[in-house]
Design a protein around this motif. Structure first.
Motif, mmCIF file in Angstrom:
data_model
loop_
_atom_site.group_PDB
_atom_site.id
_atom_site.type_symbol
_atom_site.label_atom_id
_atom_site.label_comp_id
_atom_site.label_asym_id
_atom_site.label_seq_id
_atom_site.Cartn_x
_atom_site.Cartn_y
_atom_site.Cartn_z
ATOM 1 N N VAL A 120 0.843 -1.195 0.000
ATOM 2 C CA VAL A 120 0.000 0.000 0.000
ATOM 3 C C VAL A 120 0.879 1.247 0.000
ATOM 4 N N PHE A 121 1.941 1.192 0.799
ATOM 5 C CA PHE A 121 2.845 2.335 0.884
ATOM 6 C C PHE A 121 3.465 2.636 -0.481
ATOM 7 N N ILE A 122 3.918 1.580 -1.159
ATOM 8 C CA ILE A 122 4.563 1.786 -2.464
ATOM 9 C C ILE A 122 3.561 2.377 -3.453
ATOM 10 N N LEU A 123 2.340 1.836 -3.424
ATOM 11 C CA LEU A 123 1.290 2.394 -4.278
ATOM 12 C C LEU A 123 1.120 3.889 -4.009
ATOM 13 N N PHE A 124 1.059 4.201 -2.731
ATOM 14 C CA PHE A 124 0.800 5.585 -2.338
ATOM 15 C C PHE A 124 1.893 6.527 -2.823
ATOM 16 N N VAL A 125 3.150 6.109 -2.691
ATOM 17 C CA VAL A 125 4.214 7.028 -3.100
ATOM 18 C C VAL A 125 4.451 6.992 -4.600
ATOM 19 N N THR A 126 3.918 5.963 -5.276
ATOM 20 C CA THR A 126 4.082 5.930 -6.737
ATOM 21 C C THR A 126 2.984 6.713 -7.438
ATOM 22 N N PHE A 127 1.764 6.582 -6.915
ATOM 23 C CA PHE A 127 0.634 7.276 -7.549
ATOM 24 C C PHE A 127 -0.024 8.250 -6.591
ATOM 25 N N PRO A 128 0.732 9.217 -6.089
ATOM 26 C CA PRO A 128 0.143 10.090 -5.060
ATOM 27 C C PRO A 128 -1.041 10.875 -5.604
#
Ligand code: FES
Lengths: 160, 360
Positions: free
Chosen positions: B25-33
């Motif tokens: 979830v974290f990676i998603l968040f920082v990739t597609f803010p």
């Protein structure tokens, strides 16, 4: 005021400042050591060997002295109740046949050997012997650590 | 009513899955803010989280855990921290868009003048402090402080939990030797946080929210904060039960739950499993594989990164500051690495020298 006089006043001021600070600090240091300590005696009589059931872990001295008495077919040893990880008191789980620490989950066999969780080494054993009247004598001031090969020491184990 | 849902959640919950899920979830968040802070995704996420809590509250055990006075702040913390992270990211994304188009940032639109701390900021803080004080009074009347009987050194409550702000440390203690998890890593955290302003001395892009220009820094910080600290606190609070066993959110805390946790050291894997010989007697022979791994871990990445991915950083920071930065990052990353090694290979210690109380 000439120079020399000034310096001597200056020196006096420093000396008294140093003395006052030192005095205050020493009081603080003194404060770190309690006036009275209530420490249970390090050795105690633990009754007759026959009071302990073969194959069992006896918890009667856990509360008072921090010792588990374990009797096997060969004899008796006294295990310390201090977890070798950070010093919590593990619980003896009869059904699972192991000691289990509630703090970070270390597990120890009945022998005291650590086999799971973060504890780095086995539980310690205390010196155990017999008094003249045939009672068990536990001496907590002497510890035996398995990883140093000290469990071979005859004093760490009571043959009976 | 939601039994099967709860069973499913319990069945898939474990330290590995939760940690991995959160990282994803974290990676998603920082990739597609931009996408993830958009209105509908945000509202949808909020709805899902609330629905999860709503369903959870129908479960007696879940209700008990989240409403224990000790744990209520952690529930609040999840929502508050989540909100602020979302808020900052939303503003940053908006500013990035404006900068791209050459418009002034939101903050510059408000005013370009300097504002004095006193009285403007102090006044706001004062009002907040008053409100906060009032809230604490009401809180303390409503939820009783969980006082227990006088301490007894021979009885450790089961589970024994540190205060909530230390639960991250307590969780780390499961994977590391006490002196590392309890002394070394906290020292690194504190020193590392103090070092940030000395490592990153670039005044550009300060004074307003932004993401693109400071991506690496923000990701590194948020990863350390959210995944390595807050997530561990959440796990320690809600999911660690008696004997520090792991329990699913709806699983009843059974004291007799047995989880095999047998771990092996690297030396045992190398000498017994791979080489098929016994453990060498001397510790320096026995532990050289661990020392070698550690040496490689701390020697190779800094050298390689300086020539590849972090080339510009290296140029900008010069050797000393660059080294400090990379070592700090490596130590931080070592935590999840060690956790995964434990989960995947039951690895206990890379270097284990119980003779000297020295384990890594
Ligand atoms: S103190 Fe026993 S496991 Fe940490």
């Amino acid at each position: 005021m000439n120079r020399r006089k000034f310096l001597s006043w200056f020196g006096l001021a420093w000396v008294s400042f140093g003395a006052a600070t030192g005095g205050a600090l020493s009081i603080v240091l003194r404060f770190l050591f309690p006036n009275v300590v209530f420490e249970p005696p390090t050795s105690f009589k633990a009754g007759l060997p026959d009071d302990y059931e073969v194959g069992g872990v006896d918890e009667r001295w856990k509360e008072k002295f921090g010792v588990w008495m374990v009797r096997t077919a060969e004899g008796i040893y006294a295990l310390s109740t201090i977890c070798t990880h950070l010093g919590c008191t593990p619980n003896w789980l009869t059904n699972e046949n192991k000691f289990k620490c509630p703090c970070h989950g270390s597990g120890f066999y009945k022998t005291g050997i650590n086999f799971e969780g973060p504890a780095p080494r086995p539980l310690e054993r205390y010196r155990i012997g017999l008094t003249e009247d045939g009672q068990i004598l536990i001496d907590k001031s002497k510890k035996f650590q398995q990883e140093k090969g000290e469990w071979n020491n005859p004093e760490s184990f009571l043959v009976c | 009513m939601f039994d099967s849902f709860e069973h499913l959640i319990d069945a898939v919950s474990s330290p590995v899955t939760i940690f991995t899920f959160a990282t994803a979830v974290f990676i998603l968040f920082v990739t597609f803010p931009r996408q993830l802070t958009s209105k509908w995704v945000s509202l949808g996420t909020l709805f899902l989280v609330l629905a999860f809590f709503g369903i959870g509250l129908t479960d007696e055990h879940f209700r008990k855990i989240v409403s224990t006075p000790d744990n209520v702040p952690i529930v609040g913390l999840m929502f508050i921290f989540g909100y602020f992270t979302w808020f900052a990211m939303k503003k940053a994304v908006e500013n990035d868009r404006r900068i791209e188009k050459g418009e002034p940032t939101v903050e510059q639109l408000e005013t370009n003048d300097k504002v004095l701390v006193f009285p403007y900021l102090i006044f706001i803080e004062f009002v907040i402090a008053l409100a906060y004080g009032a809230m604490l009074v009401i809180w303390s009347l409503w939820l009783k402080a969980p006082l227990e009987e006088p301490a007894n050194p021979t009885v450790s409550p089961n589970p024994s939990k540190a205060p909530w702000y230390f639960l991250g440390l307590q969780e780390m203690l499961v994977y590391f030797d006490p002196w590392i998890a309890g002394v070394l890593l906290p020292t690194f955290i504190i020193i590392g946080l103090c070092a940030i302003p000395y490592i990153d001395r670039d005044p550009a892009n300060s004074g307003f929210y932004c993401y693109k220009a400071r991506r690496a820094v923000i990701i590194a910080y948020l990863f350390g904060f959210w995944i390595l600290w807050i997530l561990l606190i959440i796990m320690g609070t809600f999911l660690r039960g008696p004997n520090w066993n792991f329990f699913g959110p709806f699983e009843v805390w059974n004291v007799h739950k047995v989880v095999p946790l047998v771990n092996v050291n690297l030396s045992e894997i190398v000498f017994i499993k791979w080489l098929g010989v016994g453990l060498p007697k001397q510790w320096f022979i026995r532990e050289w594989p661990g020392f070698a791994v550690l040496f490689l871990y701390f020697a190779i990445p800094p050298a390689v990164l300086a020539r590849t991915a972090l080339k510009d950083v290296y140029k900008k920071l010069e050797p000393t500051r660059y080294l400090v930065l990379v070592i700090l990052l490596l130590v931080m990353i070592a935590l999840p690495i060690k956790m995964y090694l434990r989960w995947a290979f039951n690895l206990k210690y890379l270097v284990a020298i119980p003779e000297f109380f020295f384990n890594i």
